[in-house]
Enzyme design. Structure first.
Site, short mmCIF file in Angstrom:
data_model
loop_
_atom_site.label_atom_id
_atom_site.label_comp_id
_atom_site.label_asym_id
_atom_site.label_seq_id
_atom_site.Cartn_x
_atom_site.Cartn_y
_atom_site.Cartn_z
N ASP A 106 0.77 -1.24 0.00
CA ASP A 106 0.00 0.00 0.00
C ASP A 106 0.80 1.30 0.00
O ASP A 106 0.23 2.35 -0.25
CB ASP A 106 -0.99 -0.01 1.17
CG ASP A 106 -2.27 0.76 0.84
OD1 ASP A 106 -2.52 1.01 -0.36
OD2 ASP A 106 -3.02 1.11 1.77
N HIS A 375 1.99 4.30 6.38
CA HIS A 375 1.83 4.94 5.07
C HIS A 375 0.62 5.88 5.00
O HIS A 375 0.40 6.52 3.97
CB HIS A 375 1.77 3.89 3.95
CG HIS A 375 0.67 2.90 4.11
ND1 HIS A 375 0.83 1.76 4.87
CD2 HIS A 375 -0.61 2.87 3.64
CE1 HIS A 375 -0.31 1.07 4.85
NE2 HIS A 375 -1.20 1.73 4.11
#
Length: 969
Positions: A106, A375
């Protein structure tokens, strides 16, 4: 916490219960922050036993195993390693397992530092997904989604790793199916916030598998599997089943999956496909067993990342600049606190400070720094309330570590307990309440440093003395943005990992600090500057002459005095105007940068003030929208230092320090500082990869969105150069950076956005950031050879500035006692050569045995559960800062005797070399070696070097990790 309540706790509870019910079922789990919360707060004893059993059977597999899935673009290597180590330590201590595969699906683009770290951690294969859409299409078509990646040019094949890029469907099961208007394979539906529905009916639950539709389901699944199979070289297809926030009701998932898989396997001749539950490890093992020869990829990364022509994910390099800055300050304070505590424990075994309590204080900051590497954390791509959570956790951890460091100082100096010690870290506003007090300054680097620290004082007439009562050079002046206090700059000389005390008192006379003299110049109208006669104002130190053009009040040129080379250099602030209305075209948001046109200059008038001083001269430029405007939105404070005779001022002299004040911005504005020079750079830019290595960035022209697609992340370093001269920028937080013209480098400093994209509105991701940001950048100008020597140590000096603590003086002037004189100056320095960096020195506190078979035995016999933290094991990492062949001297391997390096701490009894995160003995670590044309045989990597009598040779770019044990005192 809300996610735990809404769905995440249910994922672990229901998956564990369902795995136990079917021997064929499997599952992979990634982030330890969620798993540990479940383990500590929700799991029953029965669940815990089942997890142990499932891990042994290989049906539950932890992949990556860090606290989070870290961002790859804007994180620093130290923080990536910290969060991996934090998760791996828990998994090894609790289960005796060590993750060996990654699942980096991701993060928004892929860095080449990550494969190197995973290889050093003992991983056998790496998996990524988000890379440029056009590049992925091309790789897919040519069956090049799998390769052996050599992320580091210097470590090359020793730390290469097999890498799998997910195809265009990425890491989620396809969500559309032809025979139903509901989602495809998500029978548990979509997680509901804030509370799980009482009746168990979630939105968008897929149609259950029945006799009537099972053939249609099977056809849809098989067609997708075959489509993907065409993009890979082996007949093994990885089919990820799940997505974000899935498996919170695992029983309905697995019962439908079981039916579907059984049906396909019963008809496998007809379908031409056989299916089975698998972990990532199972998949990579199958591919490894095929024994194919794989292509090698060099150290080029996959940044930036675009998902469509107008969707360049380069905005997040700068989003929430304040969070990015605080995250790095917290990381730096943690680094200082760890080494300070480690020294204290070794040298004061009978201390009055509770070690377990101290470790908890450090752990609160370890967790906060680890989690913000997520993230959707340091990236600035979270909603405001989640950003506030990160900030609060960081601030709480920093408060704890400052408190710990202050109490250690007290204890080591037996100061009167009624004296106050409080600490302020790089924060001018937390001034000194008293005119007569001491300042304690700690250098967390393993090098001797000479630098300035700044403290706020209430009086212009100040004097500074060291422990022996000798006068210390200092300068006092009025600050740019406050009228009630003064800034006192103190010149400090500190040995590696040592602290000193300075006595600051109000005093006039010949010993008092130099006073900076302020000269204010007339505000200049940029629109009329060409009508004026050009007059140049010089500001000079031993390394540079900087000229300012008095017709504009802007910088004009810099001369490097040693070579007498002059480059024309101007700086200006510009803004990209961006669209916020999806009906009118592409938008910018937390993730994306989509400028309407070229950047527009922000000011038509510039004010100038220069504070001239014997030690430092500060040039203050204020940028106004026009000649009569009352307020400025932008300012630059440029500082140049002059170091007196007898001090090592080489690094101080060679940096031009700039602090910016930017904001509050108007809506849909993205602010950049553009530095333009007459260097012929051919628009080549160099940026660092996570503070570990340098990537070369050529300017690329695209049909659409060329500006945004030529933005790159700068975590610590960026530079431009011509054949002879290099201009380097060093940063203390991440920024987006680009070279939009020959001889130019621009840094994005701040963004404020609002848009009406429904997805952004649903999650409150519109980045209405009305803050003022104050980032710092150091400029270094010179020949390539000179800048090469300076920039790595300078970058780390900016990252790890000395920690400053203040205290009121108890009445009896404690440093006049002999003991203090000896204690405080020396406090056992640790010194490494300039090409080696002491990356970690800490007491992790893990209770696991470093002998693997003993650790596994302890877990099975239940011995692992008892006992306090282990304070005898010290974690040490040393990193070589240079690439092979980069510098004739500094790129050489370095031999280090760990015993003599750490002799100030005590007597080293034993040293064990470990994998990067500490869980493997390097001599027992055997990673899979994948066949390449260069190395046609398959096999295992093993470590080539042993630690002879505590002496190690560190080669270019190596990061070496050790457990060190001291003789108990």
């Amino acid at each position: 916490q809300e996610s735990m309540h809404a769905y995440a706790a249910n994922v672990y509870t229901s998956v564990v219960e369902e795995l136990v019910k079917g021997k064929q079922r499997k599952f992979i789990a990634v982030e330890q922050e969620f798993f540990r919360l479940w383990w500590d707060t929700a799991a029953t004893e029965k669940h815990k036993q089942q997890v142990h059993q499932l891990l042994q059977e290989g049906r539950l597999e932890f992949v990556i195993g860090g606290q989070v899935m870290h961002d790859e673009a804007v994180t620093l290597i130290d923080d990536q390693i910290l969060q991996l180590t934090e998760g791996h330590g828990f998994l090894y201590e609790t289960f005796g397992i060590r993750p060996q595969f990654s699942w980096h699906v991701d993060p928004f683009g892929a860095s080449s530092t990550t494969p190197t770290l995973f290889a050093l951690s003992g991983f056998n294969a790496h998996l990524i997904s988000r890379i440029d859409y056009d590049l992925k299409t091309d790789m897919q078509k040519n069956k090049k989604l799998q390769f052996v990646w050599r992320g580091s040019p210097s470590l090359s094949e020793r730390q290469e790793i097999f890498t799998h890029v997910m195809d265009q469907y990425s890491y989620c099961t396809p969500s559309q199916i032809p025979f139903s208007n509901r989602s495809g394979f998500y029978w548990n539906g979509i997680a509901a916030f804030p509370d799980p529905p009482k009746d168990g009916v979630y939105p968008n639950m897929s149609v259950p598998v029945t006799d009537a539709n099972i053939h249609s389901y099977a056809q849809t699944m098989v067609a997708n599997i075959k489509e993907r199979a065409a993009w890979f070289r082996t007949s093994d297809v990885l089919w990820p089943w799940g997505c974000d926030k899935q498996f919170f009701n695992a029983s309905v998932q697995y019962s439908n999956m079981d039916l579907l898989l059984d049906y396909i396997n019963k008809h496998s001749d007809e379908f031409g496909v056989a299916v089975q539950y698998a972990t990532v490890g199972d998949y990579f093992q199958a591919v490894y067993n095929r024994n194919l020869t794989w292509e090698i990829r060099d150290s080029q990364d996959f940044l930036p990342y675009s998902t469509e022509p107008f969707q360049a994910w380069t905005g997040f390099y700068t989003s929430r600049s304040t969070l990015k800055g605080v995250a790095r300050r917290a990381s730096s304070l943690l680094y200082a606190g760890e080494s300070f505590f480690t020294q204290y424990v070794q040298k004061h075994p009978a201390s009055s400070i509770c070690k377990c309590g101290a470790l908890k204080q450090l752990q609160s900051l370890r967790w906060a720094v680890s989690e913000v590497q997520h993230h959707d954390g340091i990236t600035g791509t979270e909603s405001p309330k989640v950003k506030d959570m990160y900030m609060n956790n960081l601030m709480y951890g920093m408060f704890n570590v400052k408190k710990l460091m202050a109490s250690i100082i007290f204890d080591m100096n037996n100061a009167k307990k009624n004296g106050e010690v409080y600490s302020a870290v790089y924060n001018k506003d937390s001034g000194m309440p008293d005119v007569d007090q001491y300042v304690v300054v700690y250098n967390p680097l393993a090098w001797n440093i000479t630098t300035f620290v700044t403290v706020s004082v209430s009086d212009m007439a100040m004097s500074v003395y060291d422990e022996l009562g000798c006068s210390v050079p200092a300068q006092v002046q009025s600050p740019a943005e406050s009228s009630s206090t003064y800034d006192l700059y103190i010149l400090v000389e500190l040995s590696g990992l040592s602290y000193r005390k300075y006595h600051v008192k109000a005093l006039t006379g010949e010993q008092s600090a130099f006073v900076g003299r302020s000269v204010k110049y007339k505000r200049k109208d940029l629109t009329r500057a060409h009508q004026q006669r050009r007059q140049l104002l010089p500001v000079v130190n031993n390394c540079y002459q900087v000229l300012f053009d008095q017709s504009t009040n802007l910088m004009h040129s810099i001369t490097e005095r040693e070579t007498n080379q002059t480059i024309q250099l101007t700086q200006e602030f510009l803004e990209y105007h961006v669209n916020g209305d999806v009906t009118k075209g592409p938008i910018s948001d937390n993730y994306l940068f989509a400028p309407n046109a070229s950047a527009v200059p922000v000011s038509k008038a510039v004010g100038l003030e220069v504070v001239f001083g014997n030690l430092m001269t500060e040039i203050r430029q204020y940028f106004y929208s026009n000649i009569t405007a009352q307020k400025y939105t932008y300012a630059v404070y440029t500082r140049m230092y002059t170091v007196p005779e007898g001090y090592d001022g080489r690094l101080l002299c060679h940096r031009i320090e700039q602090e910016y004040s930017v904001g509050p911005l108007d809506f849909n504005r993205e602010a950049v500082l553009r530095t333009s020079s007459n260097l012929n750079t051919r628009q080549l830019l160099y940026t660092d990869s996570n503070g570990y290595q340098i990537q070369k960035r050529s300017f690329k022209a695209y049909v659409n969105n060329t500006v945004a697609r030529n933005y790159y992340p700068m975590v610590q370093t960026a530079y431009i150069e011509d054949n002879t001269t290099r201009l380097m920028l060093l940063a203390e937080r991440a920024h987006g950076v680009s070279s939009q013209g020959n001889g130019q480098v621009e840094v994005m400093l701040h963004r404020r956005l609002w848009n009406n994209l429904q997805w952004d509105l649903n999650f409150n991701l519109t980045l209405n950031d009305s803050s003022v940001v104050r980032p710092v950048i150091w400029l270094i100008l010179g020949s390539k050879a000179v800048t090469n020597v300076l920039y790595r140590t300078s970058g780390l000096m900016l990252e790890h500035r000395p920690v400053v603590m203040f205290g009121a003086l108890p009445g009896d002037k404690p440093w006049l006692s002999r003991q203090l004189q000896q204690n405080s100056v020396h406090s056992s320095p640790v010194t490494l050569p300039p090409n080696l960096h002491l990356q970690t020195l800490s007491i992790p506190g893990w209770r696991y045995s470093s002998n693997h078979s003993e650790q596994v035995r302890n877990i099975h016999t239940g011995k692992q559960k008892q006992g306090d933290a282990d304070f005898s094991r010290v974690l040490l990492r040393i990193r070589h800062l240079y690439e092979a062949g980069e510098d004739p001297v500094l790129s050489q391997p370095v031999m280090v005797n760990l015993k003599s390096l750490l002799k100030g701490f005590g007597s080293v009894m034993a040293v064990e070399e470990r994998s990067l995160t500490g869980t493997w003995d390097v001599n027992a670590l055997k990673r899979w070696k994948w066949k390449t044309a260069q190395y046609p045989s398959k096999g295992f990597f093993s470590i080539r070097e042993t630690t002879e009598n505590c002496t190690v040779t560190v080669h270019p770019k190596e990061i070496r990790t050790f457990f060190v044990y001291f003789q108990s005192q």
